[in-house]
Write an enzyme that holds these catalytic residues in place. Sequence first.
Site, PDB file in Angstrom:
ATOM      1  N   THR A  11       3.340   2.561  13.009  1.00  0.00           N
ATOM      2  CA  THR A  11       2.425   2.057  11.978  1.00  0.00           C
ATOM      3  C   THR A  11       0.985   2.008  12.491  1.00  0.00           C
ATOM      4  OG1 THR A  11       2.931  -0.211  12.677  1.00  0.00           O
ATOM      5  CG2 THR A  11       4.212   0.688  10.845  1.00  0.00           C
ATOM      6  N   THR A  38      -2.661   1.246  10.200  1.00  0.00           N
ATOM      7  CA  THR A  38      -2.407   0.724   8.846  1.00  0.00           C
ATOM      8  C   THR A  38      -3.632   0.038   8.251  1.00  0.00           C
ATOM      9  OG1 THR A  38      -1.430  -1.244   9.871  1.00  0.00           O
ATOM     10  CG2 THR A  38       0.090   0.439   9.091  1.00  0.00           C
ATOM     11  N   GLY A  39      -4.394  -0.692   9.079  1.00  0.00           N
ATOM     12  CA  GLY A  39      -5.574  -1.380   8.567  1.00  0.00           C
ATOM     13  C   GLY A  39      -6.633  -0.420   8.073  1.00  0.00           C
ATOM     14  N   CYS A  40      -6.897   0.618   8.860  1.00  0.00           N
ATOM     15  CA  CYS A  40      -7.863   1.652   8.461  1.00  0.00           C
ATOM     16  C   CYS A  40      -7.421   2.315   7.162  1.00  0.00           C
ATOM     17  CB  CYS A  40      -7.972   2.725   9.546  1.00  0.00           C
ATOM     18  SG  CYS A  40      -8.354   2.138  11.198  1.00  0.00           S
TER      19      CYS A  40
END
Length: 264
Positions: A199, A202-204
């Site tokens: 993962t 994921t934030g980007c």
Amino acid sequence: MPAVLSIAGLDPSGGAGLIADIKTLLANGVYGMGAVTNITAQNTTGVKAVEPVPAGLLKQQIMTAADDIHPAAIKVGMVGTKPLLRTVEECIRIIGSPVVIDPVMISSSGTPLLSDEAREALFHLLPMALLITPNYPEAISLAGEEESPSLLARLIGDKYQTNVLVKGGHLSVPSDYLYLVSEKRTVSFPGLHIDNPNTHGTGCTLSSAIAANLAKGNSLTASVRLAKEYISTIISAGLDLGQGSGPMDHGAAIRGDFTERYSL
């Protein structure tokens, strides 16, 4: 086709940062543009080196792109230094497009990523955003106290007078909370547990997908919902690359003549 400008660091392995943002924007039906804030040497096992670009060069990148193709939305990711944050602030004031900021301050493991002076510059930038998307450790830092994700979203939204999505994907009961500051209400987005350790980014990816959906004219709540559905789709694809926490399959939802493998 609406355009979105990502202002972010360069991850050469393609799982996070600007390269992941461009993949996300393409997959979500908008035209992606990018300005590099930092050049990194990293892969799925970790970050080996980080080198910020000169502030003047960052301004030229942003304004040259935006002057020619005006972005319908802007995503801001890793910026890192006070001069670069001040440059980003100056540019988004000029451009005037809605901004989604992923405030890269603290890693999911709790490691600080910004100096004190850079943190102050980031705090000055946040009220300019339509939405900020901190992870849980970042939300605690922004609020100045440890509370539930839903309460943190409200505290941060009232403090910076902007909408806030607190991401809780790595908590024992994953759920994200969107606080709409103008409506003084919180919308919850229960997380879907997907058995895939890969993962990275994921934030980007989530913040870029939100920006893409805003650029297409969706409401903020709908944009978050659609972005989360996209994240679930690309994690569920089960891509397994690299020796560490691998990237997601950003193109999992794209199907067409050029995505198939042919033997000619």
